[in-house]
Motif scaffolding. Sequence first.
Motif, short mmCIF file in Angstrom:
data_model
loop_
_atom_site.label_atom_id
_atom_site.label_comp_id
_atom_site.label_asym_id
_atom_site.label_seq_id
_atom_site.Cartn_x
_atom_site.Cartn_y
_atom_site.Cartn_z
N ASP A 1 0.84 -1.19 0.00
CA ASP A 1 0.00 0.00 0.00
C ASP A 1 0.88 1.25 0.00
O ASP A 1 1.82 1.36 0.79
N LYS B 1 -13.14 -4.61 17.07
CA LYS B 1 -13.00 -4.67 15.62
C LYS B 1 -13.24 -3.30 15.00
O LYS B 1 -12.59 -2.93 14.04
N ASN C 1 -10.54 -1.31 12.91
CA ASN C 1 -10.89 -0.91 11.54
C ASN C 1 -10.62 0.59 11.32
O ASN C 1 -10.01 0.98 10.33
N TYR D 1 -4.01 3.80 6.37
CA TYR D 1 -4.06 3.85 4.91
C TYR D 1 -4.18 5.28 4.37
O TYR D 1 -4.12 5.49 3.17
N ALA E 1 -16.21 -5.45 5.90
CA ALA E 1 -15.18 -4.42 6.02
C ALA E 1 -14.22 -4.33 4.85
O ALA E 1 -13.02 -4.44 5.00
N ARG F 1 -12.94 -1.87 1.71
CA ARG F 1 -12.87 -0.43 1.46
C ARG F 1 -14.15 0.12 0.84
O ARG F 1 -14.72 -0.49 -0.05
#
Lengths: 588, 440
Positions: free
Chosen positions: A515, A554, A558, A565, B427, B429
């Motif tokens: 990424d 979670k 997340n 990101y 989950a 993107r």
Amino acid sequence: MEREVKQTKGKIAGIIANLVTVEVDGPVSQNEICYIKHAGIDLMAEVIKVFEKKVFIQVFESTRGLKVGQDVEFTSAMLEVTLGPGILSRNYDGLQHDLDRMEGVFLKRGDYTAALDYEKIWDFIPLAKVGDTVAAADWLGEVTENVIPHKIMVPFKFAGKYSVKKIAAAGEYTVNEEIAILTDSKGLEYKVTMTQKWPVKIPIKTFAQKPRPFRLLETGVRTIDTLNPIVEGGTGFVPGPFGSGKTVLQQAISKQAEADVVIMAACGERANEVVEIFAEFPEIEDPRTGRKLMERTTIIANTSNMPVAAREASVYTAMTLAEYYRSMGLKVLLLADSTSRWAQALREMSNRMEELPGPDAFPMDLPAIISNFYSRAGFVHLNNGKTGSITFIGTVSPAGGNLKEPVTESTKKAARCFYALSQQRADSKRYPAIDPIDSYSKYLEYPELQEYLKTNISEDWIDQVLRAKNFLLRGKEASEQINILGDDGVPIDYHLRFWRGEVIDFVVLQQDAFDDVDKRTPLDRQKFLLETVLGICNIDFSFESFDEVNPYFKRIINTLKQMNYSEYESEKFNSFYSELQTIIKERK
Amino acid sequence: METKAFQKIYTKIIQITKATCSLRASGVGYEELAMVNGRLAQVVKIIGDVVTLQVFGGTEGIPTNAEVVFLGKPPVLKVSDDLAGRFFDAFGNPIDGGPEVEGEEREIGGPSVNPVRRKQPSELIATGIAGIDMNNTLVTGQKIPFFAEPDQPFNQVMAMVAMRAKADKIILGGMGLTNDDYLFYKNVFENAGALERIISFVNTTENPPVERLLVPDMALTAAEYFAVDKKQSVLVLLTDMTLYADALSIVSNRMDQIPSKDSMPGSLYSDLAKIYEKAVQFPDGGSITIIAVTTLSGGDITHAIPDNTGYITEGQLFLRKDSDIGKVIVDPFRSLSRLKQLVIGKKTRKDHPQVMNTAIRLFADAAQAKTKLENGFDLTDYDERTLKFGKEYSDKLLAIDVNIEIDEMLDTAWNLFAKYFSKAEVAIRSEFMDLYWKGE
Ligand SMILES: Nc1ncnc2c1ncn2[C@@H]1O[C@H](COP(=O)(O)OP(=O)(O)OP(=O)(O)O)[C@@H](O)[C@H]1O
Ligand SMILES: [Mg+2]
């Protein structure tokens, strides 16, 4: 310095794979290079054992078609590399032959291309003056190689003190033109050019001293920099079963680390992985200089299908090039993938010579060979007070993934950082698969580094790192208990402990090497992240029942991952951050 | 291979082992071929005037006065377009009743491609099998083995992959193939009407094991001819590489080499790498892709053969019987294609990487729920749903009898996500969720 001697000659007396025995007519020395005369081409080989008139040589090429009685000529030189400007951005084989200049699709035996470009003109600037007293490795002048200030030095082989009789004026020169004349104490004169040779198996020790390293080498890989940092001039190794991510990790480090020069030895691994570097490095920008990565990189490629004997040579070639650039006061990063292949090459030869085998049929002196090699890395003070460093990270490919094998064990004694890749983490795609509990950095215990981290990151940085490690350990213990006793067989607090470990694992340790944003985390961002995550781990969230814990954490994970990101402190990043604060408030 | 009149004939063998014999001879080249009483042999050791030969057919019945003639060259294959459609033994002699192939003589086991002359692989190979195309996408120029138990249908899967891959040539290197499996391949090739694209070098269980050592090099020399000279895409199938490695160990043990792990020669890594590294993508379009089979014993991948293979190849494909659906699947946990990131999301739909990872993660949750169930713990609602998802995912996507396009594989996965899970549980993107989420 060179004395005329009658060249020793010999004739082939026996051949087993790439081990050839030669009957000689004169003196030879251990590790001397010789050439086998075969059908109009010269095949390079190295002396590895001598027994009276019988000399054992390892041939750096296929021995197909060789016959008993063929001529062998000895050179009285050991395996040497050619040092000078123009090494960066080259792709060499294990013996420093330029791969790009070889002809044809297939490698041809005896196609030995020159390491440097002898035509290229360099802009030379003198640094020494007539009358200066100089010694080996002292800087006489400078040229700019890509972006690197490349120092032209007194050749490393020059022993004692010299005086500069003449130094070339600033101007354009090729590497073989005279740029200085030095005189020794007896008044003898020596011509110096921009190039010199050095035997790869002998360490270059022209520096003043080698203190303990203390400065963090930023790699942008969180699980390294935050948890188990490596230092400039430090050593580390990455053992792991096949497919666990050694190469991906090393390539990430090679792209991101704060180094002036990167030397990569692809030692007995896949050609396609080298091709990946060929394809990517000329495109990727070095964030520090804005120039292309390839400009600061040299690749030594001895892929697994290339001759085995040259595999051993390849790591020494790479190390010698690194030492050369270190002498210029540069930060060099040296990577070797995989040092196990080099050890295997030693094993193959030792078996063919019917030496008494050590554990797993490796040569008895394997631990000594490995530790000698690692000891060539390090942070040094040069004679002129400047500093330079070689940081070395090697991968190890343990047979069967079992770390109790000779190469891993020998390397563990030599290297100061241990980044163990775990099969289990790789299987569950928790990349990079560095096991946070088994791995270590001995440098973290160095007061020198601790001081450095305190000044450069924060006063309580080490405490925070240790707390994070502790949370990981407690998380692992909790998970074992939950597995034995069942979700409802343990207090809710165990679930909380487990998930605190998971937050650190998913958010700090795991990092997507593919990424664009996540792959590289600068130190200030790592600091922010660790503080944020520890902040969450320190909260005593309240839950009614265990099955609320999992979905809640979670969500936290997340959101934090989305932050990873996103561009640091971007609008997106900030909005995820405030979302995170809202989630936290729900159960505080 | 006939002998020529002027060749010197030796008749005094001084040592014989199961795979080798030695004699005094001069002027012999290393790796040169010889005939020992009509059996092909190759020079593997020369000490002074004592030459040791590895006899491919084994040394049973070789007398000390056997006639030995040296042929003055290493093993060669005659290459030309006439190779296409033909079946050969390990020495490159026709076994299909057809004529000898005429062409240029090339040494087998030749030099490696200069790494700077390669191109980074980037062409996807579609097989229709979702366990491969979606989770472990193959790329031309890749080398990858099936790790499989001897009782698994790896030959069938490999034949299927070969027939669906759009290769210009398919070259089969059979080592220790049973006669039945040999006929199976022959049959598949004939039925597909693909014979003119196929070349086979076959050593069956009826042939001596040491002969196998020639098969990969023969197959790859033919492959290099078509990939380099003819710029074609060539798929090489090597089965079974475990039997190849066994033959290596027979020879090295006979030569008194110190065995390393699992009584394999210390050079096993280099020996296997020389074969697998022939896989290559050239800039001008030619390529060699290698799909191999490495049979395991008792699922042990730490054994020296699969272990060294794994360190060389670009991933591995595991077949496993899924007892929940009663079908063979491509195991998503233990399989890996290392070159997949060069194509997925680039040559395929952008959501491919995320869909792949999410489905595997949910399948892992299903496996965990199953363990919980087996250990007698209560299942949560989420556990129940993952179990159902796991079963359907296995049946509709992982099973080897699936044959669909990649887009359809992705859509199938999205359907399953929506059927069993909430958006938060999936989950993925948000940009992909907006495009492909099949629920409300
Ligand atoms: N940090 C990462 N992020 C995402 N994927 C990764 C990462 N590290 C490894 N992988 C995955 O694992 C695969 C294998 O990694 P890699 O080639 O580095 O393994 P290796 O340890 O070098 O294996 P070998 O010993 O066989 O060379 C990669 O192709 C990639 O799919
Ligand atoms: Mg690797």
